[in-house]
Design a protein around this motif. Structure first.
Motif, PDB file in Angstrom:
ATOM      1  N   GLY A  51       0.778  -1.234   0.000  1.00  0.00           N
ATOM      2  CA  GLY A  51       0.000   0.000   0.000  1.00  0.00           C
ATOM      3  C   GLY A  51       0.806   1.279   0.000  1.00  0.00           C
ATOM      4  N   THR A  52       2.108   1.192  -0.133  1.00  0.00           N
ATOM      5  CA  THR A  52       2.968   2.378  -0.171  1.00  0.00           C
ATOM      6  C   THR A  52       3.791   2.358  -1.450  1.00  0.00           C
ATOM      7  OG1 THR A  52       3.149   2.327   2.233  1.00  0.00           O
ATOM      8  CG2 THR A  52       4.776   3.626   1.049  1.00  0.00           C
ATOM      9  N   TRP A  53       3.841   3.492  -2.112  1.00  0.00           N
ATOM     10  CA  TRP A  53       4.692   3.618  -3.286  1.00  0.00           C
ATOM     11  C   TRP A  53       6.029   4.198  -2.850  1.00  0.00           C
ATOM     12  CZ3 TRP A  53       1.835   5.733  -8.201  1.00  0.00           C
ATOM     13  CH2 TRP A  53       0.938   4.764  -8.666  1.00  0.00           C
ATOM     14  N   LEU A  54       7.105   3.582  -3.302  1.00  0.00           N
ATOM     15  CA  LEU A  54       8.453   4.080  -3.064  1.00  0.00           C
ATOM     16  C   LEU A  54       9.053   4.499  -4.402  1.00  0.00           C
ATOM     17  CD1 LEU A  54       9.797   1.303  -0.661  1.00  0.00           C
ATOM     18  CD2 LEU A  54       8.894   3.547  -0.027  1.00  0.00           C
ATOM     19  N   VAL A  55       9.564   5.701  -4.460  1.00  0.00           N
ATOM     20  CA  VAL A  55      10.281   6.168  -5.642  1.00  0.00           C
ATOM     21  C   VAL A  55      11.760   5.968  -5.343  1.00  0.00           C
ATOM     22  CG1 VAL A  55      10.713   8.102  -7.191  1.00  0.00           C
ATOM     23  CG2 VAL A  55       8.481   7.876  -6.092  1.00  0.00           C
ATOM     24  N   LEU A  56      12.402   5.109  -6.118  1.00  0.00           N
ATOM     25  CA  LEU A  56      13.784   4.717  -5.858  1.00  0.00           C
ATOM     26  C   LEU A  56      14.687   5.157  -6.993  1.00  0.00           C
ATOM     27  CD1 LEU A  56      13.097   1.021  -4.755  1.00  0.00           C
ATOM     28  CD2 LEU A  56      13.326   3.022  -3.283  1.00  0.00           C
ATOM     29  N   GLY A  57      15.867   5.624  -6.635  1.00  0.00           N
ATOM     30  CA  GLY A  57      16.906   5.920  -7.599  1.00  0.00           C
ATOM     31  C   GLY A  57      17.881   4.759  -7.616  1.00  0.00           C
ATOM     32  N   VAL A  58      18.085   4.171  -8.785  1.00  0.00           N
ATOM     33  CA  VAL A  58      18.941   3.001  -8.904  1.00  0.00           C
ATOM     34  C   VAL A  58      20.075   3.336  -9.851  1.00  0.00           C
ATOM     35  CG1 VAL A  58      19.022   0.571  -9.577  1.00  0.00           C
ATOM     36  CG2 VAL A  58      16.930   1.508  -8.592  1.00  0.00           C
ATOM     37  N   GLY A  59      21.308   3.114  -9.401  1.00  0.00           N
ATOM     38  CA  GLY A  59      22.452   3.357 -10.263  1.00  0.00           C
ATOM     39  C   GLY A  59      23.745   3.235  -9.505  1.00  0.00           C
ATOM     40  N   GLY A  60      24.776   2.860 -10.200  1.00  0.00           N
ATOM     41  CA  GLY A  60      26.103   2.762  -9.604  1.00  0.00           C
ATOM     42  C   GLY A  60      26.179   1.752  -8.459  1.00  0.00           C
ATOM     43  N   GLY A  61      25.395   0.702  -8.536  1.00  0.00           N
ATOM     44  CA  GLY A  61      25.415  -0.298  -7.487  1.00  0.00           C
ATOM     45  C   GLY A  61      24.692   0.129  -6.224  1.00  0.00           C
ATOM     46  N   GLN A  62      23.926   1.204  -6.279  1.00  0.00           N
ATOM     47  CA  GLN A  62      23.218   1.713  -5.114  1.00  0.00           C
ATOM     48  C   GLN A  62      21.739   1.862  -5.418  1.00  0.00           C
ATOM     49  OE1 GLN A  62      24.915   5.467  -4.113  1.00  0.00           O
ATOM     50  NE2 GLN A  62      26.714   4.574  -3.125  1.00  0.00           N
ATOM     51  N   VAL A  63      20.935   1.768  -4.358  1.00  0.00           N
ATOM     52  CA  VAL A  63      19.503   2.040  -4.438  1.00  0.00           C
ATOM     53  C   VAL A  63      19.195   3.062  -3.360  1.00  0.00           C
ATOM     54  CG1 VAL A  63      17.185   1.077  -4.248  1.00  0.00           C
ATOM     55  CG2 VAL A  63      19.005  -0.290  -5.258  1.00  0.00           C
ATOM     56  N   ASN A  64      18.667   4.215  -3.756  1.00  0.00           N
ATOM     57  CA  ASN A  64      18.344   5.285  -2.810  1.00  0.00           C
ATOM     58  C   ASN A  64      16.855   5.582  -2.866  1.00  0.00           C
ATOM     59  OD1 ASN A  64      21.088   5.773  -2.081  1.00  0.00           O
ATOM     60  ND2 ASN A  64      21.334   6.843  -4.032  1.00  0.00           N
ATOM     61  N   LYS A  65      16.239   5.739  -1.694  1.00  0.00           N
ATOM     62  CA  LYS A  65      14.834   6.123  -1.636  1.00  0.00           C
ATOM     63  C   LYS A  65      14.748   7.626  -1.865  1.00  0.00           C
ATOM     64  CE  LYS A  65      12.231   6.719   2.096  1.00  0.00           C
ATOM     65  NZ  LYS A  65      11.451   6.506   3.313  1.00  0.00           N
ATOM     66  N   LEU A  66      14.030   8.011  -2.917  1.00  0.00           N
ATOM     67  CA  LEU A  66      13.886   9.422  -3.254  1.00  0.00           C
ATOM     68  C   LEU A  66      12.620  10.025  -2.651  1.00  0.00           C
ATOM     69  CD1 LEU A  66      14.874   9.189  -7.033  1.00  0.00           C
ATOM     70  CD2 LEU A  66      16.355   9.736  -5.086  1.00  0.00           C
ATOM     71  N   GLU A  85       8.469   8.816  -0.793  1.00  0.00           N
ATOM     72  CA  GLU A  85       7.528   7.797  -0.350  1.00  0.00           C
ATOM     73  C   GLU A  85       6.142   8.421  -0.301  1.00  0.00           C
ATOM     74  OE1 GLU A  85       6.630   5.237   3.700  1.00  0.00           O
ATOM     75  OE2 GLU A  85       8.690   5.834   3.248  1.00  0.00           O
ATOM     76  N   LEU A  86       5.139   7.729  -0.844  1.00  0.00           N
ATOM     77  CA  LEU A  86       3.785   8.238  -0.815  1.00  0.00           C
ATOM     78  C   LEU A  86       2.799   7.081  -0.752  1.00  0.00           C
ATOM     79  CD1 LEU A  86       2.520   9.056  -4.302  1.00  0.00           C
ATOM     80  CD2 LEU A  86       4.953   8.822  -4.005  1.00  0.00           C
ATOM     81  N   ALA A  87       1.599   7.384  -0.304  1.00  0.00           N
ATOM     82  CA  ALA A  87       0.563   6.356  -0.223  1.00  0.00           C
ATOM     83  C   ALA A  87       0.137   5.968  -1.632  1.00  0.00           C
ATOM     84  CB  ALA A  87      -0.629   6.868   0.561  1.00  0.00           C
ATOM     85  N   ALA A  88      -0.061   4.685  -1.850  1.00  0.00           N
ATOM     86  CA  ALA A  88      -0.482   4.210  -3.160  1.00  0.00           C
ATOM     87  C   ALA A  88      -1.900   4.686  -3.429  1.00  0.00           C
ATOM     88  CB  ALA A  88      -0.428   2.694  -3.214  1.00  0.00           C
TER      89      ALA A  88
END
Length: 145
Positions: free
Chosen positions: A85-100, A102-105
């Motif tokens: 029930g939660t949307w996560l906007v993630l930045g993926v690159g360079g071997g890393q995943v960062n949470k950019l 978070e919002l309710a779906a």
């Protein structure tokens, strides 16, 4: 006449026997290679079917769903995933995943029967009904009296 063969004839027969053994060995090798190719083809077909049916998601419990993805560069992506029930906007690159972010779906609209009686129906059922209608086997929407 004697039943013995000349030395040249017996050497020729021995070479035929050795050549025959080589042919049998090659046939066995060919059968083995064909069986191996068949097993590999079966594995590839099963893998493709499992991916198509999405059994990995069901096996994991279905708690994670990728909503969308966009490439920002050659190795960088922005991915939106839904987790319980939660949307996560993630930045993926360079071997890393960062949470950019978070919002309710958003609430998914419930399909209502008021729009169309066939809206939520699977393609196979709609296609079968259309075939019956076109073949003159009856069904609603035929238009004939």
């Amino acid at each position: 006449m004697s039943n013995t063969l000349s030395p040249a004839a017996s050497a020729g027969l021995e070479s035929l026997a050795v050549g025959g053994d080589a042919l049998v060995g090659m046939a066995t090798l060919g059968k083995t290679a064909a069986a191996l190719a068949l097993v590999i083809a079966i594995i590839l077909v099963c893998t493709a079917l499992l991916r198509r049916w999405g059994l990995q998601k069901r096996a994991a419990g279905g708690h994670l769903q990728v909503i969308g993805s966009a490439a920002l560069g050659s190795r960088e992506r922005v991915v939106i995933v839904e987790v319980e029930g939660t949307w996560l906007v993630l930045g993926v690159g360079g071997g890393q995943v960062n949470k950019l972010h978070e919002l309710a779906a958003p609430v998914r609209p419930v399909e209502e029967a008021s729009h169309s009686p066939h809206e939520g129906e699977r393609f196979a059922a709609r296609f079968a009904r259309a075939l019956k209608q076109n073949a003159g086997l009856g069904g609603p929407g035929r238009g004939d009296s």
